[in-house]
Enzyme design. Structure first.
Site, PDB file in Angstrom:
ATOM      1  N   ARG A  79      -3.243  20.536  40.408  1.00  0.00           N
ATOM      2  CA  ARG A  79      -3.722  20.159  39.075  1.00  0.00           C
ATOM      3  C   ARG A  79      -5.206  19.770  39.117  1.00  0.00           C
ATOM      4  NH1 ARG A  79      -0.630  16.275  35.687  1.00  0.00           N
ATOM      5  NH2 ARG A  79      -1.897  17.288  34.126  1.00  0.00           N
ATOM      6  N   GLN A  89      -4.830   8.627  27.817  1.00  0.00           N
ATOM      7  CA  GLN A  89      -3.733   8.725  28.788  1.00  0.00           C
ATOM      8  C   GLN A  89      -4.020   9.862  29.766  1.00  0.00           C
ATOM      9  OE1 GLN A  89       0.321   8.265  26.573  1.00  0.00           O
ATOM     10  NE2 GLN A  89      -1.155   9.017  25.093  1.00  0.00           N
ATOM     11  N   HIS A 147      -4.239   5.751  32.385  1.00  0.00           N
ATOM     12  CA  HIS A 147      -3.363   6.344  33.404  1.00  0.00           C
ATOM     13  C   HIS A 147      -4.151   6.808  34.630  1.00  0.00           C
ATOM     14  CE1 HIS A 147       0.036   7.289  30.253  1.00  0.00           C
ATOM     15  NE2 HIS A 147      -0.093   6.015  30.519  1.00  0.00           N
ATOM     16  N   ASN A 151      -2.376  15.189  15.169  1.00  0.00           N
ATOM     17  CA  ASN A 151      -1.566  15.832  16.202  1.00  0.00           C
ATOM     18  C   ASN A 151      -1.169  17.222  15.700  1.00  0.00           C
ATOM     19  OD1 ASN A 151      -0.525  15.287  18.826  1.00  0.00           O
ATOM     20  ND2 ASN A 151       1.550  15.209  18.012  1.00  0.00           N
TER      21      ASN A 151
HETATM   22  N1  APR Z   1      -4.045  19.739  19.144  1.00  0.00           N
HETATM   23  C1  APR Z   1      -3.450  18.558  18.863  1.00  0.00           C
HETATM   24  N2  APR Z   1      -2.257  18.193  19.401  1.00  0.00           N
HETATM   25  C2  APR Z   1      -1.668  19.058  20.245  1.00  0.00           C
HETATM   26  C3  APR Z   1      -2.231  20.315  20.573  1.00  0.00           C
HETATM   27  C4  APR Z   1      -3.478  20.647  19.981  1.00  0.00           C
HETATM   28  N3  APR Z   1      -4.103  21.803  20.229  1.00  0.00           N
HETATM   29  N4  APR Z   1      -1.399  20.943  21.430  1.00  0.00           N
HETATM   30  C5  APR Z   1      -0.356  20.129  21.621  1.00  0.00           C
HETATM   31  N5  APR Z   1      -0.509  18.987  20.911  1.00  0.00           N
HETATM   32  C6  APR Z   1       0.376  17.817  20.835  1.00  0.00           C
HETATM   33  C7  APR Z   1       1.837  18.146  20.988  1.00  0.00           C
HETATM   34  O1  APR Z   1       2.406  18.476  19.724  1.00  0.00           O
HETATM   35  C8  APR Z   1       2.404  16.844  21.555  1.00  0.00           C
HETATM   36  O2  APR Z   1       2.830  15.978  20.497  1.00  0.00           O
HETATM   37  O3  APR Z   1       0.057  16.973  21.904  1.00  0.00           O
HETATM   38  C9  APR Z   1       1.200  16.208  22.271  1.00  0.00           C
HETATM   39  C10 APR Z   1       1.312  16.226  23.790  1.00  0.00           C
HETATM   40  O4  APR Z   1       2.391  15.418  24.180  1.00  0.00           O
HETATM   41  P1  APR Z   1       2.791  15.233  25.714  1.00  0.00           P
HETATM   42  O5  APR Z   1       2.864  16.532  26.389  1.00  0.00           O
HETATM   43  O6  APR Z   1       4.002  14.382  25.754  1.00  0.00           O
HETATM   44  O7  APR Z   1       1.526  14.462  26.335  1.00  0.00           O
HETATM   45  P2  APR Z   1       1.168  12.927  26.249  1.00  0.00           P
HETATM   46  O8  APR Z   1       1.670  12.316  24.994  1.00  0.00           O
HETATM   47  O9  APR Z   1      -0.275  12.790  26.553  1.00  0.00           O
HETATM   48  O10 APR Z   1       1.996  12.343  27.471  1.00  0.00           O
HETATM   49  C11 APR Z   1       1.874  10.971  27.772  1.00  0.00           C
HETATM   50  O11 APR Z   1       3.195  11.257  29.715  1.00  0.00           O
HETATM   51  O12 APR Z   1       3.787  12.498  31.566  1.00  0.00           O
HETATM   52  C12 APR Z   1       3.062  11.443  31.118  1.00  0.00           C
HETATM   53  O13 APR Z   1       1.306  10.416  32.211  1.00  0.00           O
HETATM   54  C13 APR Z   1       1.610  11.538  31.428  1.00  0.00           C
HETATM   55  O14 APR Z   1      -0.251  10.732  30.180  1.00  0.00           O
HETATM   56  C14 APR Z   1       0.935  11.460  30.088  1.00  0.00           C
HETATM   57  C15 APR Z   1       1.986  10.759  29.245  1.00  0.00           C
END
Ligand code: APR
Length: 247
Positions: free
Chosen positions: A68, A102, A120, A214
């Site tokens: 990564r 995060q 994080h 989002n």
């Molecule tokens: N623009 C805006 N939002 C987006 C886009 C985009 N182009 N693409 C995806 N998303 C949204 C998705 O709909 C989802 O709700 O971003 C969000 C990503 O969610 P996750 O994958 O769960 O990521 P995150 O919330 O940052 O995860 C939190 O979980 O695994 C751990 O430590 C890791 O920091 C991370 C934490």
């Protein structure tokens, strides 16, 4: 340039706290975690992202994070319009703008955000599990790496927060949340605490406006006073323009 006019304009000297998640970096070419095809659909987090996983199989954890880190460092991975818009907001908003991310990528840093907390952690640092010494690190880590502070081998790990560990700088984050005028949540699914609970902290302790930007409603969507759904490279610059025009 589209402009989203916030229904409530924060006072011009008011503090703005912005929580970001993997969605803000998606259009830079980085995968999210929980979307279809996301990272946790390919790898079990219990195998690579917990202290127990590192104790059990450090080589596997290193392989995951080395892959990564290399991906994040690729030439085609660059800050996008959403990262840049937050830098513009920090430069032009008269009050404090604090970005709490995060994300362990460095796209906010590379875009130029200054008042930034990596709650994080970040890939670009390593930490010794034995003595907690932190060093800058952009290359691969391995179990044979020796800590330059304590001289022990085998304990060097990415300076990221794994499941079951305490996120970083929480006191500073809660202080800011408790005394902000606007809380923005961008590109996060609202599944991982404590970040998922920040909106509730703001609602309880600050007379602040809250907004979610989002791709789709997050798990905590109903807690926000305002929401805009679409790609971050469109919604974030438009929202920032609206805020700056309210000055
Ligand atoms: N623009 C805006 N939002 C987006 C886009 C985009 N182009 N693409 C995806 N998303 C949204 C998705 O709909 C989802 O709700 O971003 C969000 C990503 O969610 P996750 O994958 O769960 O990521 P995150 O919330 O940052 O995860 C939190 O979980 O695994 C751990 O430590 C890791 O920091 C991370 C934490």
């Amino acid at each position: 340039m589209n402009i989203l006019t916030p229904p409530v304009s924060p006072p011009r000297d008011g503090r703005i706290v912005i929580l970001t998640g993997a969605g803000i970096s998606k259009e830079s070419g980085l995968e999210t975690f929980r979307d279809a095809g996301g990272i946790w659909s390919k790898v079990r987090l219990e195998d690579v992202a917990t202290p127990e996983a590192f104790a059990r199989d450090p080589e596997r954890c290193h392989a995951f994070y080395n892959m990564r880190r290399a991906r994040h460092g690729a030439a085609d991975i660059q800050p996008n319009a959403a990262h840049h818009a937050l830098v513009k907001l920090e430069a032009q908003w008269p009050g404090e703008v604090l970005v709490v991310t995060q994300n362990v990528d460095t796209l906010h840093d590379r875009a130029g955000s200054k008042n930034l907390i990596h709650m994080h952690g970040t890939y670009n640092q390593a930490r010794c599990n034995r003595c907690e010494h932190v060093i800058p690190n952009t290359g691969d880590l391995s179990t044979s790496d020796v800590c330059t502070a304590c001289g022990e081998a085998g304990g060097m790990r990415p300076n990221v927060v794994w499941f079951g560990e305490m996120p970083m700088e929480m006191a500073r984050i809660y202080d800011a949340l408790s005394d902000c005028a606007l809380f923005l949540s961008i590109g996060t699914s609202g599944n991982v605490y404590p970040a998922a609970g920040f909106v509730a902290v703001v609602r309880k302790h600050a007379a602040a406006h809250t907004a979610e930007l989002n791709l789709e409603p997050s798990a905590g969507a109903t807690l926000f006073a305002e929401a805009h759904y679409g790609p971050a490279t469109e919604t974030v610059p438009a929202y920032v323009e609206g805020l700056l025009q309210s000055l």
